[in-house]
Scaffold this motif. Structure first.
Motif: not given
Length: 225
Positions: A42, A45, A72, A76
């Motif tokens: 997290r 990103f 992600s 993807h």
């Protein structure tokens, strides 16, 4: 699911150094992501993904580039790399290695601009190569509209012209983009539709530029469709 798995390659021209090189880089970054736990990923990103509100505030411009190499999840990156593998090599063969590198990165920037324009208040990081790849698709539909695209539909394989395949693809993006306008629907969809549209528009414009400059005259291309 419908996936392109091949096309009619041009003969001659430049080797797909960056087309395939970008695939390798994206896969390496994704493998690196797999070593992170949830909190680390997290933070990764939010640091290297492109966040519209942050960029518009004049911060973290580098994320406009770094976000092109983050994904992600497994589906993807698989989807993006398949499209990059099928369509990018023809473009690079025609316009050359250095030109393709510049074209790809600029396509990604225009894609990010499209996403930011329609999500100015978003604090959600945008990641993925699909914006830059959309630019490749835009150029492809201009330069190779009659190329036969080999398509896998579940277990059935068939061929369709690039014009029809990519034309249907961009229509789907536009419909989805307008259907998901607004902060709640845009963020819940999980797809940066306007990045796809922005990248594609840039790619179409670049395709006409390349065509006008005579790049197609440097390779042998005889589509069957």
């Amino acid at each position: 699911m419908i996936f392109p798995i091949g096309d009619e390659n041009v003969k001659g021209g430049h080797p797909p150094i960056f087309s395939y090189g970008f695939i390798v880089v994206n896969l390496i970054v994704f493998i690196f992501q797999l070593t992170m736990d949830g909190d680390e990923l997290r933070q990764f990103f939010f640091t290297f993904g492109s966040i519209p509100k942050v960029v518009l505030n004049g911060d973290n411009y580098f994320s406009l580039f770094s976000s092109m190499f983050l994904h992600s999840g497994l589906m993807h990156i698989i989807g993006n790399m398949i499209f990059l593998w099928v369509f990018a090599d023809n473009i690079e063969a025609v316009i050359g290695n250095a030109n393709f590198l510049l074209f790809y990165l600029l396509g990604g920037l225009f894609a990010s601009a499209g996403h930011i324009l329609f999500n100015i208040d978003s604090n959600i990081p945008s990641v993925g190569a699909s914006g830059a790849i959309s630019a490749v698709l835009g150029a492809y539909i201009v330069l190779f509209p009659k190329s036969r695209i080999k398509v896998l539909f579940f277990i059935k394989i068939f061929y369709v012209s690039a014009f029809l395949f990519l034309g249907f693809w961009i229509i789907q993006q536009v419909i989805s983009g307008f259907s998901n306008m607004g902060p709640e629907t845009a963020q819940s969809s999980g797809v940066a539709w306007w990045a796809h549209i922005g990248g594609f528009v840039f790619g179409v414009a670049a395709g006409f530029f390349f065509k006008k400059r005579g790049y197609m005259n440097k390779v042998e291309y005889n589509p069957k469709a």
